[in-house]
Design an enzyme around this catalytic site. Structure first.
Site: not given
Length: 280
Positions: A44, A118, A155
């Protein structure tokens, strides 16, 4: 003949500046290519520290356009050089005030196939991401790459099963999950959630974590990156919990069809009964 894809991932320590961080990943990618890898993914916001441990406007300086920013352009050149598909997670600025936690997917010829933004943005101690990022608004793309169908989930997303399923319905064979997670309760979940997602959705998952302590907080990123197959089994060993590592593994994509025929989870889905899942 088996449909085997040699895949790689990198868990890396922060170097202190973007130039050396990108250069280090370029060398890892070249080594992966020398070892026969055809696809590689990074952690990330790979070209920056995990600045979300603090809330400070100075960290907007890490943001850059995608796909026309310097890092993605450099990764395009690397893809052309190595002949690998590359998953490139960065801090994206779309326009003033519009920032995303993003991963660009670059095909083996250097073409940017698109981006994933994300969706799920945490805002808890040590992970102050809502200060920086808007929630993703580009759906759940699955990219038709030189190695097959590749998806991305970033994540904190991994705690939400809906996106994993969307990627499976989109035909994903391999999903990269670039992350930054530290020691504590999440270490238990780290070895549980991605294998469970691989089983539930019957594809391969590449789980990537940062490693080490960085300058903006006391989060101790514990590495232990891995590939997991559609049966929920680790492909080879899990990476170190304290050292930088390049992980290269052979993934037999024929296993996906075998498992889907054996377990038939997609056949037995009941979307007609799931309306309550999306009711406010």
């Amino acid at each position: 003949m088996a449909n085997v894809v040699r895949a790689a991932l990198v868990q890396a320590t922060w170097t202190g500046d973007t130039e050396s961080m990108v250069a280090k990943h370029e060398e890892h990618a070249r080594e992966a290519a020398r070892r026969g890898a055809r696809v590689i993914g990074f952690q990330e916001v790979f070209n920056a520290p995990y600045f979300c441990q603090v809330q400070d406007p100075e960290h907007y300086r890490w943001a850059e356009p995608v796909p026309d920013g310097p890092t993605v352009r450099r990764m395009q050149a690397l893809a052309r050089e190595t002949g690998m598909v590359i998953v490139v997670p960065v801090f994206e600025v779309e326009q003033s005030g519009f920032y995303y936690n993003t991963a660009a997917v670059i095909d083996a010829d250097g073409t940017v196939l698109g981006t994933y933004r994300k969706h799920h943005i945490p805002q808890v101690k040590g992970f102050w991401e809502k200060f920086y990022f808007r929630p993703g608004n580009a759906g759940w793309p699955v990219f038709d790459t030189a190695v097959g169908k590749v998806g991305v989930y970033i994540c904190y997303d991994r705690h939400f099963p809906e996106g994993w399923r969307q990627l499976g319905l989109g035909g994903a064979q391999l999903v990269y999950n670039p992350s930054a997670t530290h020691r504590g309760l999440s270490a238990h979940l780290w070895r549980l959630e991605q294998p469970a997602a691989a089983v539930a959705n019957e594809y391969f998952v590449a789980a990537i974590n940062r490693v080490g302590v960085e300058e903006y907080g006391d989060n101790d990123f514990y590495g232990t990156s891995y590939f997991v197959d559609p049966r929920g089994q680790f492909v080879g060993d899990v990476a170190s919990d304290s050292k930088e590592e390049l992980v290269v593994r052979d993934l037999d994509f024929d296993l996906i069809d075998e498992v889907r025929q054996q377990w038939a989870f997609y056949r037995d889905r009941r979307p007609d009964a799931y309306e309550g899942l999306v009711r406010p």
